[in-house]
Design a protein around this motif. Structure first.
Motif, PDB file in Angstrom:
ATOM      1  N   THR A  17      54.945  26.420  48.267  1.00 21.78           N
ATOM      2  CA  THR A  17      54.940  27.789  49.072  1.00 21.78           C
ATOM      3  C   THR A  17      55.005  27.368  50.440  1.00 21.78           C
ATOM      4  OG1 THR A  17      53.447  28.684  47.203  1.00 21.78           O
ATOM      5  CG2 THR A  17      53.459  29.486  49.490  1.00 21.78           C
ATOM      6  N   LEU A  18      55.931  28.208  51.089  1.00 22.96           N
ATOM      7  CA  LEU A  18      55.862  28.004  52.510  1.00 22.96           C
ATOM      8  C   LEU A  18      55.257  29.142  53.179  1.00 22.96           C
ATOM      9  CD1 LEU A  18      57.626  27.051  55.186  1.00 22.96           C
ATOM     10  CD2 LEU A  18      59.599  28.383  54.429  1.00 22.96           C
ATOM     11  N   VAL A  19      54.690  29.085  54.365  1.00 25.42           N
ATOM     12  CA  VAL A  19      53.855  30.187  54.869  1.00 25.42           C
ATOM     13  C   VAL A  19      54.429  29.900  56.625  1.00 25.42           C
ATOM     14  CG1 VAL A  19      51.845  31.298  55.957  1.00 25.42           C
ATOM     15  CG2 VAL A  19      51.974  30.277  53.393  1.00 25.42           C
ATOM     16  N   VAL A  20      54.859  30.754  57.114  1.00 19.74           N
ATOM     17  CA  VAL A  20      55.331  30.819  58.551  1.00 19.74           C
ATOM     18  C   VAL A  20      54.358  31.674  59.420  1.00 19.74           C
ATOM     19  CG1 VAL A  20      57.129  30.927  60.322  1.00 19.74           C
ATOM     20  CG2 VAL A  20      57.635  30.537  57.853  1.00 19.74           C
ATOM     21  N   GLY A  21      53.857  30.870  60.479  1.00 23.47           N
ATOM     22  CA  GLY A  21      52.991  31.485  61.465  1.00 23.47           C
ATOM     23  C   GLY A  21      53.680  32.516  62.465  1.00 23.47           C
ATOM     24  N   GLU A  22      52.998  32.636  63.268  1.00 21.11           N
ATOM     25  CA  GLU A  22      53.593  33.725  64.323  1.00 21.11           C
ATOM     26  C   GLU A  22      54.931  33.387  64.902  1.00 21.11           C
ATOM     27  OE1 GLU A  22      52.549  35.393  68.842  1.00 21.11           O
ATOM     28  OE2 GLU A  22      50.758  34.823  67.451  1.00 21.11           O
ATOM     29  N   LEU A  23      55.885  34.385  64.816  1.00 22.18           N
ATOM     30  CA  LEU A  23      57.273  34.084  65.121  1.00 22.18           C
ATOM     31  C   LEU A  23      57.742  34.111  66.540  1.00 22.18           C
ATOM     32  CD1 LEU A  23      58.918  35.600  62.025  1.00 22.18           C
ATOM     33  CD2 LEU A  23      58.765  33.140  62.440  1.00 22.18           C
TER      34      LEU A  23
END
Length: 156
Positions: free
Chosen positions: A101-107
């Motif tokens: 599972t990939l979780v991306v923070g603030e873009l």
């Protein structure tokens, strides 16, 4: 003998006020950030990937199928970052991977003007990245699933 310099207010043979001593700036050396390629999954080669398919709620996304997205995972001084090129502008943010599972923070989103559907396509992708992404790698393709939406990539 006469002099042009004024000695008024000083006794002969005494020096004028001493200018303040300048403080030397300490030399700070920093090393540039060290960026290396990182793999999305242990089974996936470390490289940039270009989109070859995509769906939104089961509806095909022709712009994704035609290579509209490029993604890469990098390690910068030990922290993971996803970088992407969308039809509109670049997008990047910190990332964590737990299992598959990939979780991306603030873009961070590049400042470019978007014409036609490019702005809508970028917003769809940003929304996609804002949800946990289940990843798999099989037969040379990297597959992402976020909610009911999917993206498929091949190595660039």
């Amino acid at each position: 003998m006469t002099s042009c310099a004024s000695t008024q207010g000083r006794e002969q043979g005494t020096a004028g006020p001493t200018p303040p001593e300048t403080v030397r700036a300490s030399r700070v050396t920093t090393t540039p950030p060290r960026e290396t390629c990182a793999a999305f999954l242990p089974s996936a080669p470390c490289r940039a990937y270009v989109s070859i398919a995509g769906t939104a709620d089961g509806v095909e996304l022709p712009w994704a199928a035609s290579g509209g997205l490029t993604v890469q995972l990098s390690s910068v001084n030990g922290s993971l970052y996803v970088t992407a090129k969308t039809p509109c502008s670049p997008v990047s943010g910190p990332a964590t991977i737990t299992g598959n599972t990939l979780v991306v923070g603030e873009l961070g989103i590049g400042a470019m003007g978007c014409i036609s559907d490019a702005g809508t396509q970028q917003q769809w992708f940003v929304d996609f990245l804002n949800r946990p992404i289940e990843m798999s790698f099989s037969q040379g393709t990297l597959n992402w699933k976020s909610g009911t939406d999917t993206l498929t990539f091949k190595g660039k």
